[in-house]
Motif scaffolding. Structure first.
Motif, PDB file in Angstrom:
ATOM      1  N   TYR A 118       0.802  -1.217   0.000  1.00  0.00           N
ATOM      2  CA  TYR A 118       0.000   0.000   0.000  1.00  0.00           C
ATOM      3  C   TYR A 118       0.838   1.273   0.000  1.00  0.00           C
ATOM      4  CZ  TYR A 118      -4.406  -2.453   0.904  1.00  0.00           C
ATOM      5  OH  TYR A 118      -5.520  -3.251   0.789  1.00  0.00           O
ATOM      6  N   HIS A 119       2.159   1.151   0.135  1.00  0.00           N
ATOM      7  CA  HIS A 119       2.999   2.348   0.282  1.00  0.00           C
ATOM      8  C   HIS A 119       4.343   2.125  -0.428  1.00  0.00           C
ATOM      9  CE1 HIS A 119       5.248   5.637   2.098  1.00  0.00           C
ATOM     10  NE2 HIS A 119       4.103   6.126   2.553  1.00  0.00           N
ATOM     11  N   PRO A 120       4.893   3.163  -1.075  1.00  0.00           N
ATOM     12  CA  PRO A 120       6.192   3.019  -1.750  1.00  0.00           C
ATOM     13  C   PRO A 120       7.311   2.528  -0.837  1.00  0.00           C
ATOM     14  CG  PRO A 120       5.118   5.034  -2.474  1.00  0.00           C
ATOM     15  CD  PRO A 120       4.280   4.494  -1.344  1.00  0.00           C
ATOM     16  N   LYS A 121       7.236   2.827   0.460  1.00  0.00           N
ATOM     17  CA  LYS A 121       8.302   2.393   1.359  1.00  0.00           C
ATOM     18  C   LYS A 121       8.455   0.875   1.375  1.00  0.00           C
ATOM     19  CE  LYS A 121       5.338   2.197   5.499  1.00  0.00           C
ATOM     20  NZ  LYS A 121       5.049   2.769   6.834  1.00  0.00           N
ATOM     21  N   GLN A 122       7.375   0.169   1.057  1.00  0.00           N
ATOM     22  CA  GLN A 122       7.433  -1.292   1.095  1.00  0.00           C
ATOM     23  C   GLN A 122       8.293  -1.873  -0.024  1.00  0.00           C
ATOM     24  OE1 GLN A 122       3.065  -1.395   1.351  1.00  0.00           O
ATOM     25  NE2 GLN A 122       3.273  -2.689   3.173  1.00  0.00           N
ATOM     26  N   VAL A 123       8.560  -1.068  -1.052  1.00  0.00           N
ATOM     27  CA  VAL A 123       9.449  -1.523  -2.115  1.00  0.00           C
ATOM     28  C   VAL A 123      10.869  -1.711  -1.578  1.00  0.00           C
ATOM     29  CG1 VAL A 123      10.406  -1.014  -4.398  1.00  0.00           C
ATOM     30  CG2 VAL A 123       8.029  -0.406  -3.881  1.00  0.00           C
ATOM     31  N   PHE A 124      11.271  -0.905  -0.595  1.00  0.00           N
ATOM     32  CA  PHE A 124      12.605  -1.064  -0.008  1.00  0.00           C
ATOM     33  C   PHE A 124      12.754  -2.450   0.610  1.00  0.00           C
ATOM     34  CE2 PHE A 124      12.071   3.661   0.398  1.00  0.00           C
ATOM     35  CZ  PHE A 124      13.019   4.001  -0.555  1.00  0.00           C
ATOM     36  N   VAL A 125      11.696  -2.925   1.247  1.00  0.00           N
ATOM     37  CA  VAL A 125      11.716  -4.264   1.844  1.00  0.00           C
ATOM     38  C   VAL A 125      11.896  -5.312   0.748  1.00  0.00           C
ATOM     39  CG1 VAL A 125      10.367  -5.960   3.144  1.00  0.00           C
ATOM     40  CG2 VAL A 125      10.272  -3.537   3.786  1.00  0.00           C
ATOM     41  N   ALA A 126      11.103  -5.164  -0.321  1.00  0.00           N
ATOM     42  CA  ALA A 126      11.167  -6.134  -1.416  1.00  0.00           C
ATOM     43  C   ALA A 126      12.541  -6.147  -2.083  1.00  0.00           C
ATOM     44  CB  ALA A 126      10.072  -5.820  -2.435  1.00  0.00           C
ATOM     45  N   LYS A 127      13.125  -4.952  -2.270  1.00  0.00           N
ATOM     46  CA  LYS A 127      14.452  -4.877  -2.898  1.00  0.00           C
ATOM     47  C   LYS A 127      15.521  -5.478  -1.985  1.00  0.00           C
ATOM     48  CE  LYS A 127      15.837  -1.538  -5.578  1.00  0.00           C
ATOM     49  NZ  LYS A 127      15.676  -2.067  -6.952  1.00  0.00           N
ATOM     50  N   ALA A 128      15.446  -5.159  -0.719  1.00  0.00           N
ATOM     51  CA  ALA A 128      16.453  -5.661   0.217  1.00  0.00           C
ATOM     52  C   ALA A 128      16.413  -7.184   0.316  1.00  0.00           C
ATOM     53  CB  ALA A 128      16.244  -5.035   1.588  1.00  0.00           C
ATOM     54  N   LEU A 129      15.218  -7.749   0.208  1.00  0.00           N
ATOM     55  CA  LEU A 129      15.074  -9.201   0.306  1.00  0.00           C
ATOM     56  C   LEU A 129      15.341  -9.898  -1.027  1.00  0.00           C
ATOM     57  CD1 LEU A 129      11.919  -9.378   2.595  1.00  0.00           C
ATOM     58  CD2 LEU A 129      14.254 -10.057   3.207  1.00  0.00           C
ATOM     59  N   GLY A 130      15.411  -9.115  -2.105  1.00  0.00           N
ATOM     60  CA  GLY A 130      15.703  -9.697  -3.405  1.00  0.00           C
ATOM     61  C   GLY A 130      14.598 -10.558  -3.980  1.00  0.00           C
ATOM     62  N   ILE A 134       6.469  -7.388  -6.432  1.00  0.00           N
ATOM     63  CA  ILE A 134       5.704  -6.757  -5.360  1.00  0.00           C
ATOM     64  C   ILE A 134       4.362  -6.352  -5.959  1.00  0.00           C
ATOM     65  CG2 ILE A 134       6.696  -4.450  -5.762  1.00  0.00           C
ATOM     66  CD1 ILE A 134       6.414  -4.000  -2.693  1.00  0.00           C
ATOM     67  N   ALA A 135       3.277  -6.604  -5.221  1.00  0.00           N
ATOM     68  CA  ALA A 135       1.937  -6.371  -5.751  1.00  0.00           C
ATOM     69  C   ALA A 135       1.199  -5.310  -4.939  1.00  0.00           C
ATOM     70  CB  ALA A 135       1.131  -7.669  -5.752  1.00  0.00           C
ATOM     71  N   PRO A 136       1.157  -4.075  -5.444  1.00  0.00           N
ATOM     72  CA  PRO A 136       0.328  -3.050  -4.800  1.00  0.00           C
ATOM     73  C   PRO A 136      -1.133  -3.237  -5.175  1.00  0.00           C
ATOM     74  CG  PRO A 136       1.461  -2.125  -6.704  1.00  0.00           C
ATOM     75  CD  PRO A 136       1.930  -3.540  -6.580  1.00  0.00           C
ATOM     76  N   TYR A 137      -2.024  -2.881  -4.232  1.00  0.00           N
ATOM     77  CA  TYR A 137      -3.468  -3.042  -4.420  1.00  0.00           C
ATOM     78  C   TYR A 137      -4.068  -1.709  -4.862  1.00  0.00           C
ATOM     79  CZ  TYR A 137      -3.711  -7.690  -2.210  1.00  0.00           C
ATOM     80  OH  TYR A 137      -3.600  -9.024  -1.908  1.00  0.00           O
ATOM     81  N   PHE A 138      -4.074  -1.471  -6.159  1.00  0.00           N
ATOM     82  CA  PHE A 138      -4.474  -0.166  -6.671  1.00  0.00           C
ATOM     83  C   PHE A 138      -5.887   0.230  -6.257  1.00  0.00           C
ATOM     84  CE2 PHE A 138      -6.372   2.690  -9.738  1.00  0.00           C
ATOM     85  CZ  PHE A 138      -5.426   3.686  -9.827  1.00  0.00           C
ATOM     86  N   GLY A 139      -6.854  -0.629  -6.487  1.00  0.00           N
ATOM     87  CA  GLY A 139      -8.235  -0.276  -6.167  1.00  0.00           C
ATOM     88  C   GLY A 139      -8.433   0.011  -4.692  1.00  0.00           C
ATOM     89  N   ARG A 140      -7.880  -0.819  -3.856  1.00  0.00           N
ATOM     90  CA  ARG A 140      -8.039  -0.628  -2.412  1.00  0.00           C
ATOM     91  C   ARG A 140      -7.307   0.631  -1.943  1.00  0.00           C
ATOM     92  NH1 ARG A 140      -7.697  -6.699   0.284  1.00  0.00           N
ATOM     93  NH2 ARG A 140      -9.171  -7.696  -1.143  1.00  0.00           N
ATOM     94  N   MET A 141      -6.184   0.932  -2.563  1.00  0.00           N
ATOM     95  CA  MET A 141      -5.480   2.168  -2.222  1.00  0.00           C
ATOM     96  C   MET A 141      -6.347   3.375  -2.539  1.00  0.00           C
ATOM     97  SD  MET A 141      -1.701   1.118  -3.677  1.00  0.00           S
ATOM     98  CE  MET A 141      -0.910   2.718  -3.392  1.00  0.00           C
ATOM     99  N   SER A 142      -6.934   3.392  -3.727  1.00  0.00           N
ATOM    100  CA  SER A 142      -7.800   4.508  -4.125  1.00  0.00           C
ATOM    101  C   SER A 142      -8.989   4.633  -3.190  1.00  0.00           C
ATOM    102  CB  SER A 142      -8.288   4.298  -5.559  1.00  0.00           C
ATOM    103  OG  SER A 142      -7.210   4.303  -6.466  1.00  0.00           O
ATOM    104  N   GLU A 143      -9.596   3.497  -2.858  1.00  0.00           N
ATOM    105  CA  GLU A 143     -10.778   3.509  -1.994  1.00  0.00           C
ATOM    106  C   GLU A 143     -10.445   3.900  -0.562  1.00  0.00           C
ATOM    107  OE1 GLU A 143     -12.558   0.126  -4.944  1.00  0.00           O
ATOM    108  OE2 GLU A 143     -11.987  -0.444  -2.897  1.00  0.00           O
ATOM    109  N   GLN A 156       7.248   2.079  -8.868  1.00  0.00           N
ATOM    110  CA  GLN A 156       7.918   1.681 -10.095  1.00  0.00           C
ATOM    111  C   GLN A 156       9.305   2.319 -10.200  1.00  0.00           C
ATOM    112  OE1 GLN A 156       7.251  -0.562 -12.255  1.00  0.00           O
ATOM    113  NE2 GLN A 156       7.327   0.093 -14.381  1.00  0.00           N
ATOM    114  N   THR A 157       9.404   3.593  -9.822  1.00  0.00           N
ATOM    115  CA  THR A 157      10.688   4.295  -9.879  1.00  0.00           C
ATOM    116  C   THR A 157      11.686   3.698  -8.899  1.00  0.00           C
ATOM    117  OG1 THR A 157       9.606   6.351 -10.547  1.00  0.00           O
ATOM    118  CG2 THR A 157      11.808   6.533  -9.598  1.00  0.00           C
ATOM    119  N   ILE A 158      11.245   3.441  -7.685  1.00  0.00           N
ATOM    120  CA  ILE A 158      12.139   2.876  -6.664  1.00  0.00           C
ATOM    121  C   ILE A 158      12.568   1.463  -7.051  1.00  0.00           C
ATOM    122  CG2 ILE A 158      12.311   2.143  -4.250  1.00  0.00           C
ATOM    123  CD1 ILE A 158      10.217   4.385  -3.637  1.00  0.00           C
TER     124      ILE A 158
END
Length: 220
Positions: A118-130, A134-143, A156-158
């Protein structure tokens, strides 16, 4: 671009996978429940074989239950994929407890997707773990009132290609278009959204006119 069919409903698989649109199938306990399945009772070897038969190259399935059970479950899922001849991807939610299970599962050598982002910061976790996805929930984020387009663009940038950002929880094809316009190219789609990609009223009308002309008819 890679598209995945987001469903546990085998009739929907049989309808939509032969279109050739989808690289694979994704599922989770909620989708299984909606399809009338008991998630703990699913025969993943049979499911993987059916997915492969329908043309899937990947099958993404989500861990469940106590974190201590994840490693054995992931091992079995990878083995099911190997028997069926397709890649099985273990989906793990981005919770503190589940994240701690990632290194042991990663050591098995199979692909991993971190889900419910739900947040860009979570990409750091995914990158660090290799991990692979990573699957963001677009609809739920908007809602939830979040600026979903901007946040997923930041993800995407991170990520910069590792992990792959696989956008989930889409509500319609227009959201997919807006995300693709920002460089996203990996989506998981419900059967209804998948069907919406296959037809457009104006296209259908044009096709009918072509057929009528070929038959010597004139449409008003």
């Amino acid at each position: 671009m890679d598209l995945y069919l987001d469903s546990a409903d085998e009739p929907a698989w049989a309808e939509l996978m032969p279109t050739g649109l989808f690289r694979g199938i994704t599922t989770n306990p909620l989708l299984a429940q909606r399809a009338g399945l008991s998630y703990p009772d699913i025969d993943w070897t049979a499911i993987a074989a059916r997915a492969r038969e329908l043309g899937a190259q990947e099958l993404h399935a989500q861990v469940y239950g106590p974190v201590e059970s994840y490693l054995n479950w992931a091992t079995a899922l990878y083995e099911s994929g190997a028997k069926a001849g397709l890649a099985t991807v273990v989906k793990i939610p981005l919770t503190p407890e589940a994240i701690r299970a990632v290194p042991a599962i990663k050591a098995l050598g199979g692909p991993i997707l971190l889900t419910a982002a739900y947040h860009p910061k979570q990409v750091f976790v995914a990158k660090a773990l290799g991990v692979d996805f990573i699957a963001p929930y677009f609809g739920r984020m908007s809602e939830a009132g979040l600026p979903a387009l901007e946040m997923i663009e930041q993800m995407q940038t991170i990520a910069a290609g590792q992990p792959r950002v696989l956008v989930a929880s889409l509500r319609n094809a227009d959201q997919m278009v807006a995300l693709a316009d920002r460089g996203l190219d990996c989506f998981t789609l419900s059967p209804d959204i998948a069907r919406s990609l296959l037809s457009d009223p104006l296209t259908d009308g044009a096709a009918a006119a072509f057929d009528a002309a070929a038959a010597g008819q004139r449409l008003k």
